[in-house]
Write an enzyme that holds these catalytic residues in place. Structure first.
Site, PDB file in Angstrom:
ATOM      1  N   ASP A  35       0.849  -1.198   0.000  1.00  0.00           N
ATOM      2  CA  ASP A  35       0.000   0.000   0.000  1.00  0.00           C
ATOM      3  C   ASP A  35       0.887   1.252   0.000  1.00  0.00           C
ATOM      4  OD1 ASP A  35      -3.227   0.481   0.853  1.00  0.00           O
ATOM      5  OD2 ASP A  35      -1.860   2.190   1.083  1.00  0.00           O
ATOM      6  N   ASN A  89     -12.914  -2.999   2.300  1.00  0.00           N
ATOM      7  CA  ASN A  89     -13.773  -1.812   2.404  1.00  0.00           C
ATOM      8  C   ASN A  89     -14.704  -1.786   1.196  1.00  0.00           C
ATOM      9  OD1 ASN A  89     -12.496  -0.908   4.762  1.00  0.00           O
ATOM     10  ND2 ASN A  89     -10.887   0.116   3.591  1.00  0.00           N
ATOM     11  N   GLY A  95     -15.796   2.987   3.666  1.00  0.00           N
ATOM     12  CA  GLY A  95     -14.456   3.571   3.626  1.00  0.00           C
ATOM     13  C   GLY A  95     -13.666   3.262   2.367  1.00  0.00           C
ATOM     14  N   GLN A  96     -14.359   2.796   1.316  1.00  0.00           N
ATOM     15  CA  GLN A  96     -13.643   2.466   0.078  1.00  0.00           C
ATOM     16  C   GLN A  96     -13.285   3.741  -0.678  1.00  0.00           C
ATOM     17  OE1 GLN A  96     -15.871  -0.053  -2.619  1.00  0.00           O
ATOM     18  NE2 GLN A  96     -14.061  -0.485  -3.893  1.00  0.00           N
ATOM     19  N   HIS A 102     -10.402  -4.992  -3.823  1.00  0.00           N
ATOM     20  CA  HIS A 102      -9.084  -5.370  -3.297  1.00  0.00           C
ATOM     21  C   HIS A 102      -9.231  -5.801  -1.850  1.00  0.00           C
ATOM     22  CE1 HIS A 102      -9.754  -1.061  -2.685  1.00  0.00           C
ATOM     23  NE2 HIS A 102      -9.076  -1.171  -1.551  1.00  0.00           N
ATOM     24  N   HIS A 104      -7.194  -5.725   1.737  1.00  0.00           N
ATOM     25  CA  HIS A 104      -6.063  -5.226   2.511  1.00  0.00           C
ATOM     26  C   HIS A 104      -5.541  -6.355   3.395  1.00  0.00           C
ATOM     27  CE1 HIS A 104      -6.871  -0.780   2.030  1.00  0.00           C
ATOM     28  NE2 HIS A 104      -8.072  -1.238   1.768  1.00  0.00           N
TER      29      HIS A 104
HETATM   30  P1  5GP Z   1      -9.650   1.578   0.071  1.00  0.00           P
HETATM   31  O1  5GP Z   1      -9.685   2.891   0.771  1.00  0.00           O
HETATM   32  O2  5GP Z   1     -10.341   1.662  -1.264  1.00  0.00           O
HETATM   33  O3  5GP Z   1     -10.114   0.410   0.891  1.00  0.00           O
HETATM   34  O4  5GP Z   1      -8.128   1.261  -0.189  1.00  0.00           O
HETATM   35  C1  5GP Z   1      -7.399   1.831  -1.223  1.00  0.00           C
HETATM   36  C2  5GP Z   1      -5.954   1.746  -0.826  1.00  0.00           C
HETATM   37  O5  5GP Z   1      -5.173   1.923  -1.982  1.00  0.00           O
HETATM   38  C3  5GP Z   1      -5.530   2.818   0.193  1.00  0.00           C
HETATM   39  O6  5GP Z   1      -5.020   2.181   1.354  1.00  0.00           O
HETATM   40  C4  5GP Z   1      -4.474   3.615  -0.557  1.00  0.00           C
HETATM   41  O7  5GP Z   1      -3.409   4.010   0.272  1.00  0.00           O
HETATM   42  C5  5GP Z   1      -4.031   2.654  -1.641  1.00  0.00           C
HETATM   43  N1  5GP Z   1      -3.588   3.278  -2.874  1.00  0.00           N
HETATM   44  C6  5GP Z   1      -4.226   4.270  -3.559  1.00  0.00           C
HETATM   45  N2  5GP Z   1      -3.535   4.563  -4.674  1.00  0.00           N
HETATM   46  C7  5GP Z   1      -2.460   3.743  -4.703  1.00  0.00           C
HETATM   47  C8  5GP Z   1      -1.374   3.584  -5.616  1.00  0.00           C
HETATM   48  O8  5GP Z   1      -1.256   4.265  -6.647  1.00  0.00           O
HETATM   49  N3  5GP Z   1      -0.445   2.643  -5.303  1.00  0.00           N
HETATM   50  C9  5GP Z   1      -0.545   1.871  -4.186  1.00  0.00           C
HETATM   51  N4  5GP Z   1       0.431   0.973  -3.980  1.00  0.00           N
HETATM   52  N5  5GP Z   1      -1.546   1.988  -3.311  1.00  0.00           N
HETATM   53  C10 5GP Z   1      -2.492   2.931  -3.563  1.00  0.00           C
END
Ligand code: 5GP
Ligand code: ZN
Length: 116
Positions: A35, A89, A95-96, A102, A104
């Site tokens: 991440d 999420n 919180g997405q 994906h 985590h």
């Molecule tokens: P969400 O908030 O959708 O559950 O998680 C998205 C995750 O993707 C976040 O933890 C954020 O830090 C990560 N993320 C967003 N953009 C990028 C990226 O360009 N590269 C990587 N490695 N992680 C990313």
């Protein structure tokens, strides 16, 4: 040809290589990366290669099973043998922030409950 949603999706760009990112796993159906903004000492993401905006949009139980198996195996490969947390999420209240399914993988510290 990707549709408009996929064309602007950061995880689709990472899957295709348009955005470079070190792949910790690159199997037939999914990848794993670190991440960008880690919330724990180990914070990895398991991402299907095909675009689903969230888990409710993926009807493929085999794929969902594979993603969780890969996430679990990856956690152990990264020495999270004392425990870890898998998080999916979903939607705004969930919180997405990236609308490509994906998982985590979080570990390396005690995980509080309930999550924020
Ligand atoms: P969400 O908030 O959708 O559950 O998680 C998205 C995750 O993707 C976040 O933890 C954020 O830090 C990560 N993320 C967003 N953009 C990028 C990226 O360009 N590269 C990587 N490695 N992680 C990313
Ligand atoms: Zn995508």
């Amino acid at each position: 040809m990707p549709n408009a949603q996929e064309a602007s999706c950061v995880f689709c760009k990472i899957v295709s290589g348009e955005i470079q990112s070190k792949k910790l796993l690159d199997s037939e159906n999914c990848i794993a990366i670190s991440d960008l903004n880690p919330q724990a000492p180990t914070h990895l993401l398991v991402i299907p290669k095909d675009h689903y905006s969230d888990i409710t949009q993926c009807q493929k139980s085999n794929l969902l099973g594979e993603l969780f198996s890969q996430a679990s195996a990856l956690a152990l490969k990264h020495s999270l043998n004392k425990g870890f947390r898998l998080v999916v999420n979903t939607g705004n209240e969930g919180g997405q922030t990236v609308h490509h399914l994906h998982i985590h993988v979080l570990g390396g510290r005690f995980m509080g409950w309930p999550p924020g």
